[in-house]
Scaffold this motif. Structure first.
Motif, PDB file in Angstrom:
ATOM      1  N   ASP A   1       0.836  -1.210   0.000  1.00 34.72           N
ATOM      2  CA  ASP A   1       0.000   0.000   0.000  1.00 34.72           C
ATOM      3  C   ASP A   1       0.865   1.252   0.000  1.00 34.72           C
ATOM      4  OD1 ASP A   1      -2.678   1.273   0.271  1.00 34.72           O
ATOM      5  OD2 ASP A   1      -1.888   1.930   2.196  1.00 34.72           O
ATOM      6  N   SER A   2       1.964   1.212   0.725  1.00 36.86           N
ATOM      7  CA  SER A   2       2.878   2.350   0.769  1.00 36.86           C
ATOM      8  C   SER A   2       3.477   2.623  -0.610  1.00 36.86           C
ATOM      9  CB  SER A   2       3.994   2.090   1.783  1.00 36.86           C
ATOM     10  OG  SER A   2       4.926   3.147   1.802  1.00 36.86           O
TER      11      SER A   2
ATOM     12  N   LYS B   1       0.748   4.305  -2.762  1.00 38.31           N
ATOM     13  CA  LYS B   1       0.497   5.701  -2.413  1.00 38.31           C
ATOM     14  C   LYS B   1       1.641   6.607  -2.846  1.00 38.31           C
ATOM     15  CE  LYS B   1      -2.582   4.807   1.506  1.00 38.31           C
ATOM     16  NZ  LYS B   1      -2.729   4.836   2.991  1.00 38.31           N
ATOM     17  N   GLN B   2       2.869   6.142  -2.657  1.00 38.14           N
ATOM     18  CA  GLN B   2       4.009   6.980  -3.022  1.00 38.14           C
ATOM     19  C   GLN B   2       4.050   7.229  -4.521  1.00 38.14           C
ATOM     20  OE1 GLN B   2       8.102   5.475  -3.200  1.00 38.14           O
ATOM     21  NE2 GLN B   2       8.662   7.085  -1.744  1.00 38.14           N
TER      22      GLN B   2
END
Length: 266
Positions: A211-212, A215-216
């Motif tokens: 997920d990180s 998002k990034q």
């Protein structure tokens, strides 16, 4: 054709004004088409597809009108450069290679598969295997691909046993068979500890990192897959040129060779 004709006719008269004009014309065309279809009771697949496309275009125009054309265009803009963290992400190639290629990808994306099948082998042979570049993989499982998150998790679960890239390769070879029921089968093929692997994919392990990554990349404007950032190797953040899509080797070669020459001059 409708889009092209009216874009040319209204060129220079203001984009938002053009949208309103196209919308008005489209509404008329759609009404006439729907009426004709009702009268003739057309159920031919191609006609139905045309109707559906017209409806989708009308919906899109309404959204553009609501949000404002300039804001919509800005949201869709593809950046020429970007900065992405590589900390803790899987990589292949020498850690001290002068150039790093950060790949933002989705295991269920057909264009990502095209890159893996057509471009990646040449990129690996000419640059990664020769120590000129390394490749770092970051996940961007798109919402339209219902098996992409679990596939990404499966690769990381395999990575826990030292076989990330083996799972990476088998997943891209089987993009039509990524349902979770197939994943233990792939684990057995690459000889993973079956129980550990199944426990991992049935848990929340690695989901936060996936997920990180998503998002990034989104925050940097990399909203499509595959996307690539190519820059000089550092211990973490890679800042460099963006390549979007399953481009041929020549597109990567021009960027990498230019950056390698820059390194030599320094």
């Amino acid at each position: 054709m409708l889009w092209y004709l009216y874009a040319e006719t209204w060129k220079g008269k203001g984009e938002l004004q053009m949208v309103f004009h196209v919308k008005a014309v489209l509404a008329g065309v759609l009404l006439i088409t729907l009426t004709a279809c009702d009268q003739s009771q057309v159920d031919d697949d191609s006609n139905q597809a045309i109707l559906q496309e017209l409806k989708q275009i009308r919906t899109l125009l309404e959204r553009i009108e609501e949000k404002g054309l300039s804001a919509s265009a800005k949201a869709r803009a593809i950046p020429r450069t970007a900065r992405l963290s590589t900390q803790g992400r899987p990589s292949i190639g020498k850690a001290n290679a002068p150039i790093t290629i950060v790949e933002v990808s989705d295991y269920q994306c057909p264009y990502c598969k095209r890159f893996v099948d057509s471009t990646y082998p040449h990129l690996k042979r000419q640059y990664i295997d020769t120590g000129k570049a390394r490749l770092v993989f970051k996940d961007m499982p798109l919402g339209i691909h219902k098996h992409a998150v679990k596939a990404a998790q499966a690769a990381h679960c395999a990575g826990d046993q030292g076989k990330y890239w083996e799972m990476h390769d088998i997943l891209f070879k089987n993009t039509q068979r990524l349902d979770v029921k197939y994943l233990p089968e792939y684990a057995n093929i690459i000889k993973l500890d079956h129980e550990k692997f199944v426990t991992c994919i049935n848990s929340d392990q690695h989901l936060a990192a996936i997920d990180s990554d998503f998002k990034q990349a989104s925050q940097k404007g990399l909203t499509g897959t595959p996307s690539f950032v190519i820059g000089k190797t550092t211990t973490d953040v890679i800042s460099g040129d963006v390549i979007r899509g399953a481009k041929p080797l020549a597109s990567f070669k021009s960027v990498i060779d230019k950056q390698l020459k820059g390194n030599k001059r320094e």
